[in-house]
Design an enzyme around this catalytic site. Structure first.
Site, PDB file in Angstrom:
ATOM      1  N   HIS A   8       6.140 -12.398  -0.369  1.00  8.66           N
ATOM      2  CA  HIS A   8       4.776 -12.196   0.171  1.00  8.66           C
ATOM      3  C   HIS A   8       4.762 -12.269   1.654  1.00  8.66           C
ATOM      4  O   HIS A   8       3.776 -12.703   2.372  1.00  8.66           O
ATOM      5  CB  HIS A   8       3.948 -13.103  -0.673  1.00  8.66           C
ATOM      6  CG  HIS A   8       2.719 -12.561  -0.878  1.00  8.66           C
ATOM      7  ND1 HIS A   8       2.040 -12.342  -2.134  1.00  8.66           N
ATOM      8  CD2 HIS A   8       1.417 -12.389   0.110  1.00  8.66           C
ATOM      9  CE1 HIS A   8       0.936 -11.943  -2.157  1.00  8.66           C
ATOM     10  NE2 HIS A   8       0.469 -11.874  -0.782  1.00  8.66           N
ATOM     11  N   ARG A  11       3.551  -5.749   6.934  1.00  9.63           N
ATOM     12  CA  ARG A  11       2.792  -5.760   8.114  1.00  9.63           C
ATOM     13  C   ARG A  11       2.902  -4.522   9.251  1.00  9.63           C
ATOM     14  O   ARG A  11       2.078  -4.361   9.833  1.00  9.63           O
ATOM     15  CB  ARG A  11       3.444  -7.005   9.158  1.00  9.63           C
ATOM     16  CG  ARG A  11       3.058  -8.302   8.405  1.00  9.63           C
ATOM     17  CD  ARG A  11       3.459  -9.417   9.307  1.00  9.63           C
ATOM     18  NE  ARG A  11       3.035 -10.821   8.552  1.00  9.63           N
ATOM     19  CZ  ARG A  11       3.624 -11.449   7.581  1.00  9.63           C
ATOM     20  NH1 ARG A  11       4.689 -10.828   7.094  1.00  9.63           N
ATOM     21  NH2 ARG A  11       3.402 -12.675   6.980  1.00  9.63           N
TER      22      ARG A  11
HETATM   23  C1  LIG Z   1      -2.406  -8.907   5.682  1.00 13.30           C
HETATM   24  C2  LIG Z   1      -1.544  -8.945   4.440  1.00 13.30           C
HETATM   25  C3  LIG Z   1      -2.264  -8.965   3.137  1.00 13.30           C
HETATM   26  C4  LIG Z   1      -1.499  -8.985   1.960  1.00 13.30           C
HETATM   27  N1  LIG Z   1      -2.226  -8.736   0.673  1.00 13.30           N
HETATM   28  C5  LIG Z   1      -1.374  -8.776  -0.380  1.00 13.30           C
HETATM   29  C6  LIG Z   1      -2.104  -8.384  -1.550  1.00 13.30           C
HETATM   30  O1  LIG Z   1      -3.153  -8.273  -1.567  1.00 13.30           O
HETATM   31  N2  LIG Z   1      -1.324  -8.533  -2.856  1.00 13.30           N
HETATM   32  C7  LIG Z   1      -0.099  -8.515  -2.567  1.00 13.30           C
HETATM   33  O2  LIG Z   1       0.859  -8.385  -3.511  1.00 13.30           O
HETATM   34  N3  LIG Z   1       0.759  -8.724  -1.522  1.00 13.30           N
HETATM   35  C8  LIG Z   1      -0.011  -8.869  -0.235  1.00 13.30           C
HETATM   36  N4  LIG Z   1       0.643  -9.153   0.919  1.00 13.30           N
HETATM   37  C9  LIG Z   1       2.186  -9.014   0.996  1.00 13.30           C
HETATM   38  C10 LIG Z   1       2.474  -7.679   1.035  1.00 13.30           C
HETATM   39  O3  LIG Z   1       2.125  -6.773   0.039  1.00 13.30           O
HETATM   40  C11 LIG Z   1       3.999  -7.671   1.205  1.00 13.30           C
HETATM   41  O4  LIG Z   1       4.899  -8.140   0.312  1.00 13.30           O
HETATM   42  C12 LIG Z   1       4.460  -8.457   2.807  1.00 13.30           C
HETATM   43  O5  LIG Z   1       3.547  -8.081   3.774  1.00 13.30           O
HETATM   44  C13 LIG Z   1       5.946  -7.986   2.992  1.00 13.30           C
HETATM   45  O6  LIG Z   1       6.113  -8.742   4.132  1.00 13.30           O
HETATM   46  P1  LIG Z   1       6.205  -8.049   5.588  1.00 13.30           P
HETATM   47  O7  LIG Z   1       4.733  -8.124   6.008  1.00 13.30           O
HETATM   48  O8  LIG Z   1       7.109  -8.841   6.393  1.00 13.30           O
HETATM   49  O9  LIG Z   1       6.467  -6.704   5.699  1.00 13.30           O
HETATM   50  C14 LIG Z   1      -0.122  -9.049   1.861  1.00 13.30           C
HETATM   51  C15 LIG Z   1       0.538  -9.126   3.414  1.00 13.30           C
HETATM   52  C16 LIG Z   1      -0.088  -9.088   4.364  1.00 13.30           C
HETATM   53  C17 LIG Z   1       0.405  -9.007   5.994  1.00 13.30           C
END
Ligand SMILES: Cc1cc2nc3c(=O)[nH]c(=O)nc-3n(C[C@H](O)[C@H](O)[C@H](O)COP(=O)(O)O)c2cc1C
Length: 362
Positions: free
Chosen positions: A240, A295
Site C-alpha cells: 500500500h 504516487r
Molecule cells: C493518496 C493515496 C491513496 C490511496 N488509496 C488507495 C485506495 O483507495 N485503495 C487501494 O487499494 N490502495 C490505495 N493506495 C495505494 C496505491 O493503490 C498503491 O498501492 C501505492 O500507492 C503504491 O505505492 P507508490 O505510491 O509508492 O507507487 C493509495 C495510495 C495513495 C498514495
C-alpha cells in the site's frame, strides 16, 4: 501540457498546487514511514548489469493483461480521495488511462463513484472495492461492477484496518478512505466488514461471479500460492505504498518469492516506490508482468489533471524505452534477473528520492 519536459517538473508543480494537508496525505505513510522508505531504498539498491551490441532500434514496451494490451507495462492503481488532487477525481485518471492505453484500478473511496466513471469514460477498467456491507451488499456491488463494464474486480487485502498516518492525524486531515474505515464500513451493529474479509470471501466471489479477481496486498509467497489455488486471476504484490503496515519487507524484495510461488500461472503485479522508467524495468526483470505507480499517478493528477497524467505517462514511456535499449533488450518480454546486480543505495531514500534535482532547487 507541453510545459512538462521531465517527471521532476510534474512533481514540482504538484507540490506547488497542493495545500499541506493534501500534500502530506499524498506523500505520507504509516507510523514511522519505514515501509515507504524501504520500498524506495530497495529499488535504489538494484543496479543494472547491461548487455551491449544488440539491435535495439525498435524496442517493444507493450504487454498483455486480462485480455487487454497495455502500451507500457504500467497500471494506475486505486487512489482514494483522488478528487483532492484534481477536481475530476477518478474520471481524470480514467480519461488519461484510456487515452494513453494503460489500465486504471478505480478506488471505491474516491469521487465520482464507479458507475459514473464508467458512464463518463468508456473503456476497460478494474474496480477496487472496500467492503462496507454484508455478503448481499457485496454481491450487489459486484453485479453492478460487471454491468458497468469493468473487466476486473479488486480486493485490497492489506487494509483490513486503517493505519495511523501521523501527518494526517496531527492536522486532523480525514481522507474519504479513513472515513470509510471508521464510518460507513461499520453498520448499525458495529461490524467493520473490511476486517472480516477472509479466504471464504475470495471463494465466494470466484464461485458466484464471472469477473477476473485481483487480490492486492500480497507479500508472502504462501499467500500468493493460496491465491492461485483459490482461482485468483492477478496476484498483486503491494504494501500500500507503506501506508498500512509499517516495517514491511520492500515490495520489490517480496516480488521474487511471489513470482516463484505463482510459477507463471497468473500475472503478478507489483507496486511500492516505482517512480521512473528504470524502476519499471527493474520490476519486470524480477518477474512482474506490470508495475503499479500510485504516487506517480497522484502527483501527475495534482500537477494538472488528465492532461498532466497523460504527459507523465508519455515521459515515462520514453524513460522505459531508453532504459530498455540501454540494457541491451529490445522487448520487455526478454527482461530477466541476470540484468540486475544488488548494490547500495546512493543516498537517503524517501517518497521523492527518485527526483534528486528537487533538492537542488530545480
Ligand atoms: C493518496 C493515496 C491513496 C490511496 N488509496 C488507495 C485506495 O483507495 N485503495 C487501494 O487499494 N490502495 C490505495 N493506495 C495505494 C496505491 O493503490 C498503491 O498501492 C501505492 O500507492 C503504491 O505505492 P507508490 O505510491 O509508492 O507507487 C493509495 C495510495 C495513495 C498514495
Amino acid at each position: 501540457m507541453g510545459d512538462f519536459n521531465t517527471l521532476t517538473d510534474i512533481v514540482r508543480v504538484a507540490k506547488s498546487n497542493l495545500d499541506k494537508g493534501d500534500w502530506d496525505y499524498l506523500v505520507g505513510a504509516a507510523d514511522t514511514e519505514a515501509s515507504l522508505r524501504r520500498n524506495r531504498a530497495a529499488l535504489d539498491s538494484w543496479t543494472f548489469l547491461p548487455r551491449i551490441l544488440r539491435d535495439v532500434s525498435d524496442v517493444k514496451t507493450a504487454t498483455q493483461m486480462l485480455g487487454q494490451t497495455l502500451r507500457i507495462p504500467v497500471l494506475l492503481p486505486p487512489i482514494g480521495s483522488v478528487q483532492a488532487f484534481t477536481e475530476d477525481g477518478g474520471t481524470a485518471v480514467a480519461q488519461a488511462a484510456a487515452d494513453f492505453g494503460v489500465l486504471q484500478i478505480l478506488s471505491s473511496s474516491c469521487m465520482p463513484d464507479f458507475e459514473t466513471v464508467a458512464q463518463e469514460v468508456p473503456g476497460p477498467r478494474i474496480y477496487q472495492l472496500y467492503l462496507s456491507g454484508d455478503q448481499a451488499w457485496l454481491d450487489d456491488q459486484i453485479e453492478r461492477t460487471i454491468n458497468s463494464g469493468y473487466i476486473g474486480f479488486c480486493l485490497t487485502a492489506d487494509t483490513q484496518v486503517y493505519s495511523r498516518r501521523e501527518r494526517d492525524i496531527m492536522k486532523g486531515y480525514v481522507p474519504m478512505q479513513a472515513r470509510m474505515a471508521t464510518g460507513t464500513m461499520l453498520d448499525q451493529t458495529g461490524v467493520n466488514y473490511q476486517s472480516t474479509m477472509n479466504w471464504d470471501t475470495v471463494a465466494h466471489i470466484k464461485e458466484k461471479f464471472d469477473i477476473p479477481l485481483v487480490v492486492k496486498g500480497v507479500m508472502h509467497p504462501d499467500d500468493a500460492k493460496q491465491c492461485v489455488e483459490a482461482g485468483v486471476d492477478v496476484v498483486y504484490v503491494s504494501n500500500h505504498g507503506g501506508r498500512q503496515l509499517d516495517h514491511t519487507v520492500a515490495c520489490i524484495d517480496a516480488l521474487p518469492a511471489v513470482v516463484e510461488a505463482v510459477a507463471g500461472r497468473v500475472p503478478v503485479v507489483v507496486d511500492g516506490g516505482f517512480m521512473r522508467g528504470a524502476d519499471v524495468i527493474k520490476g519486470l526483470c524480477l518477474g512482474a508482468t506490470a508495475v503499479g505507480m500510485g504516487r506517480f499517478e497522484a502527483l501527475a493528477a495534482a500537477a494538472g489533471g488528465a492532461p498532466a497524467i497523460l504527459r507523465g505517462l508519455s515521459i515515462l514511456e520514453r524513460e522505459i524505452q531508453i532504459s530498455l535499449a540501454l540494457t541491451g533488450v529490445s522487448d520487455i518480454a526478454d527482461l530477466h534477473p541476470g540484468l540486475l546486480h544488488r548494490g547500495q543505495p546512493q543516498g537517503a531514500s524517501h517518497a521523492l528520492s527518485a527526483f534528486p534535482l528537487l533538492e537542488e532547487g530545480y
